[in-house]
Design a protein around this motif. Structure first.
Motif, mmCIF file in Angstrom:
data_model
loop_
_atom_site.group_PDB
_atom_site.id
_atom_site.type_symbol
_atom_site.label_atom_id
_atom_site.label_comp_id
_atom_site.label_asym_id
_atom_site.label_seq_id
_atom_site.Cartn_x
_atom_site.Cartn_y
_atom_site.Cartn_z
ATOM 1 N N LYS A 185 159.560 99.827 72.849
ATOM 2 C CA LYS A 185 158.520 98.888 73.284
ATOM 3 C C LYS A 185 157.134 99.523 73.351
ATOM 4 O O LYS A 185 156.133 98.829 73.535
ATOM 5 C CB LYS A 185 158.903 98.295 74.644
ATOM 6 C CG LYS A 185 160.179 97.451 74.597
ATOM 7 C CD LYS A 185 160.545 96.926 75.971
ATOM 8 C CE LYS A 185 161.736 95.971 75.903
ATOM 9 N NZ LYS A 185 162.942 96.614 75.355
ATOM 10 N N TYR A 186 157.081 100.845 73.200
ATOM 11 C CA TYR A 186 155.816 101.578 73.126
ATOM 12 C C TYR A 186 156.136 102.920 72.485
ATOM 13 O O TYR A 186 157.305 103.324 72.381
ATOM 14 C CB TYR A 186 155.162 101.747 74.502
ATOM 15 C CG TYR A 186 156.083 102.265 75.576
ATOM 16 C CD1 TYR A 186 156.173 103.626 75.849
ATOM 17 C CD2 TYR A 186 156.886 101.395 76.304
ATOM 18 C CE1 TYR A 186 157.032 104.105 76.831
ATOM 19 C CE2 TYR A 186 157.750 101.868 77.287
ATOM 20 C CZ TYR A 186 157.812 103.223 77.539
ATOM 21 O OH TYR A 186 158.670 103.690 78.502
ATOM 22 N N ASP A 189 158.386 105.516 74.162
ATOM 23 C CA ASP A 189 159.649 104.987 74.659
ATOM 24 C C ASP A 189 160.806 105.788 74.055
ATOM 25 O O ASP A 189 160.690 106.347 72.968
ATOM 26 C CB ASP A 189 159.769 103.506 74.262
ATOM 27 C CG ASP A 189 160.785 102.743 75.095
ATOM 28 O OD1 ASP A 189 161.371 103.329 76.005
ATOM 29 O OD2 ASP A 189 160.969 101.537 74.823
ATOM 30 N N ASP A 259 155.217 92.259 87.006
ATOM 31 C CA ASP A 259 156.371 93.042 86.578
ATOM 32 C C ASP A 259 156.163 93.762 85.245
ATOM 33 O O ASP A 259 157.114 94.172 84.584
ATOM 34 C CB ASP A 259 157.615 92.161 86.493
ATOM 35 C CG ASP A 259 157.456 91.026 85.493
ATOM 36 O OD1 ASP A 259 156.313 90.732 85.092
ATOM 37 O OD2 ASP A 259 158.484 90.428 85.104
ATOM 38 N N TRP A 260 154.899 93.930 84.844
ATOM 39 C CA TRP A 260 154.630 94.710 83.649
ATOM 40 C C TRP A 260 155.092 96.152 83.873
ATOM 41 O O TRP A 260 154.832 96.747 84.916
ATOM 42 C CB TRP A 260 153.136 94.742 83.340
ATOM 43 C CG TRP A 260 152.590 93.513 82.670
ATOM 44 C CD1 TRP A 260 152.053 92.426 83.293
ATOM 45 C CD2 TRP A 260 152.502 93.251 81.279
ATOM 46 N NE1 TRP A 260 151.636 91.496 82.375
ATOM 47 C CE2 TRP A 260 151.903 91.978 81.115
ATOM 48 C CE3 TRP A 260 152.875 93.955 80.135
ATOM 49 C CZ2 TRP A 260 151.666 91.410 79.877
ATOM 50 C CZ3 TRP A 260 152.633 93.392 78.889
ATOM 51 C CH2 TRP A 260 152.037 92.127 78.769
ATOM 52 N N LYS A 261 155.756 96.718 82.894
ATOM 53 C CA LYS A 261 156.049 98.151 82.953
ATOM 54 C C LYS A 261 154.755 98.900 82.688
ATOM 55 O O LYS A 261 154.019 98.577 81.740
ATOM 56 C CB LYS A 261 157.108 98.518 81.900
ATOM 57 C CG LYS A 261 157.616 99.938 82.022
ATOM 58 C CD LYS A 261 158.810 100.171 81.106
ATOM 59 C CE LYS A 261 159.352 101.583 81.300
ATOM 60 N NZ LYS A 261 160.558 101.825 80.480
ATOM 61 N N THR A 262 154.451 99.883 83.514
ATOM 62 C CA THR A 262 153.169 100.584 83.435
ATOM 63 C C THR A 262 152.918 101.141 82.043
ATOM 64 O O THR A 262 151.795 101.043 81.507
ATOM 65 C CB THR A 262 153.118 101.728 84.461
ATOM 66 O OG1 THR A 262 153.292 101.194 85.769
ATOM 67 C CG2 THR A 262 151.800 102.473 84.386
ATOM 68 N N GLU A 263 153.948 101.730 81.438
ATOM 69 C CA GLU A 263 153.775 102.346 80.114
ATOM 70 C C GLU A 263 153.405 101.304 79.056
ATOM 71 O O GLU A 263 152.589 101.577 78.168
ATOM 72 C CB GLU A 263 155.070 103.051 79.685
ATOM 73 C CG GLU A 263 155.412 104.290 80.473
ATOM 74 C CD GLU A 263 156.174 103.997 81.751
ATOM 75 O OE1 GLU A 263 156.655 104.951 82.383
ATOM 76 O OE2 GLU A 263 156.302 102.795 82.113
ATOM 77 N N ILE A 264 153.964 100.102 79.168
ATOM 78 C CA ILE A 264 153.636 99.039 78.208
ATOM 79 C C ILE A 264 152.214 98.549 78.436
ATOM 80 O O ILE A 264 151.438 98.383 77.486
ATOM 81 C CB ILE A 264 154.643 97.877 78.327
ATOM 82 C CG1 ILE A 264 156.052 98.344 77.950
ATOM 83 C CG2 ILE A 264 154.217 96.702 77.433
ATOM 84 C CD1 ILE A 264 157.127 97.301 78.140
ATOM 85 N N ARG A 265 151.893 98.330 79.683
ATOM 86 C CA ARG A 265 150.554 97.823 80.019
ATOM 87 C C ARG A 265 149.471 98.802 79.553
ATOM 88 O O ARG A 265 148.453 98.403 78.985
ATOM 89 C CB ARG A 265 150.456 97.602 81.529
ATOM 90 C CG ARG A 265 149.227 96.803 81.925
ATOM 91 C CD ARG A 265 149.208 96.447 83.394
ATOM 92 N NE ARG A 265 148.191 95.428 83.621
ATOM 93 C CZ ARG A 265 148.437 94.156 83.834
ATOM 94 N NH1 ARG A 265 149.688 93.729 83.886
ATOM 95 N NH2 ARG A 265 147.449 93.285 84.001
#
Length: 340
Positions: A185-186, A189, A259-265
């Motif tokens: 997803k990034y 990941d 609920d965004w995952k920090t790494e994705i955001r």
């Protein structure tokens, strides 16, 4: 595949009939004979097979293989025929049954995913070997709808390798190359170990795509031609961001969600995306023919039929290289060839 035949096989005239069967592979250029040991070569020349059963054309062909064996392709899979022991070597009949199977290029969906593999082969196999082999059905795509690669391969082991000649562990007779989405997803990941653990255990060669999934390899020029607000805004993302964006579903959540995952955001710089742009990228494809769901998977993949080499290369130009400086497409081609 490369096939080395040891002297004890040539010395036993009872092997002549099955050697004739295996010779058909060499005539077709489906598999290649390796004779690079002096004793093996002498045994061949003195064999009743060579002296009584082979015509001048076949003798010439085998002599050409002897010469070529001095520069054999080390990266290609090699099996050896001998009756000395069944752990390290194949018996002639066992080898014939093994070699007569097509190589299966196993993908996650046999309807949606072949177009990108076909595009890779069309544009990056400079020899034409894989295209010809596919026409001869020496390799083919495989996947059972709704099943995982592990289920498909276990089914092969349990149901299709029952011949009494198969005396080794059944996974030794598998002819598979598996291609899997990374589902990342990034960029940083981690690929789940569950996606490849089984392949490692069964010693099956596989490739996990660098990008999230196959849709992320679609060349930019093809997406530009769709004249879509959604795809045009996707194209404005950075090259690395385009690699891991869910092209089917979009962001699929609100910018303000907690609920965004920090790494994705952080990876997509969500807070910096204008609200008008985010609204478009949130909902997925805006084209009826490429609507989310099965329709997207089925129809979108067909666009790879129009992908050309230069634009495919541009889409992966920022990616890390593989062994010997090969790009990902070249690497996939070479891995399939190594097993063929």
């Amino acid at each position: 595949m490369q096939v080395r035949i040891h002297k004890d096989i040539f010395n036993d005239s009872s092997n002549n009939d099955v050697l004739n069967d295996i010779l058909a592979f060499f005539r077709q250029d489906r598999h290649h004979l390796i004779l690079d040991d002096f004793d093996d070569i002498e045994a061949f020349k003195n064999s009743t097979w060579a002296q009584n059963e082979l015509n001048s054309r076949d003798l010439k062909l085998i002599n050409e293989f002897i010469v070529a064996s001095t520069r054999r392709e080390k990266e290609k899979l090699l099996i050896s025929l001998s009756n000395e022991n069944n752990k390290d070597f194949f018996s002639p009949r066992e080898a014939y049954l093994y070699l007569n199977q097509p190589l299966i290029v196993l993908v996650e969906n046999v309807e949606y995913e072949p177009p990108i593999i076909n595009a890779i082969i069309r544009n990056f196999d400079n020899t034409g070997e894989l295209g010809n082999a596919k026409k001869q059905i020496w390799w083919e795509f495989g996947m059972a709808a709704g099943s995982s690669a592990e289920q498909v391969i276990n089914g092969k082991i349990e149901n299709s390798l029952s011949n009494d000649e198969f005396v080794k562990p059944k996974e030794n007779y598998l002819r598979y190359f598996v291609i899997l989405d990374s589902d990342k997803k990034y960029e940083s990941d981690i690929v789940s170990e569950g996606r490849y653990k089984f392949m490692n255990e069964k010693k099956i060669l596989f490739h996990i795509l660098y990008k999230r999934e196959k849709e992320n390899y679609m060349p930019d020029n093809i997406l530009t031609g769709l004249e879509s607000d959604y795809f045009n805004n996707y194209l404005n993302l950075e090259a690395g961001q385009k690699d891991f964006f869910d092209l089917e579903k979009g962001f699929n959540k609100n910018k303000s969600d907690k609920d965004w995952k920090t790494e994705i955001r952080d990876f997509f710089s969500i807070d910096e995306i204008p609200d008008s742009t985010f609204k478009i990228l949130k909902n997925g494809s805006d084209l009826e023919i490429y609507k989310k769901g099965e329709k997207f998977k089925r129809e979108f993949s067909k666009l790879f039929n129009y992908a050309d080499k230069d634009n495919m290369l541009t889409r992966i130009s920022h990616q890390p290289k593989f062994k010997n400086g090969k790009n990902e497409y070249e690497h996939i081609v070479e891995m399939i060839k190594s097993l063929l």
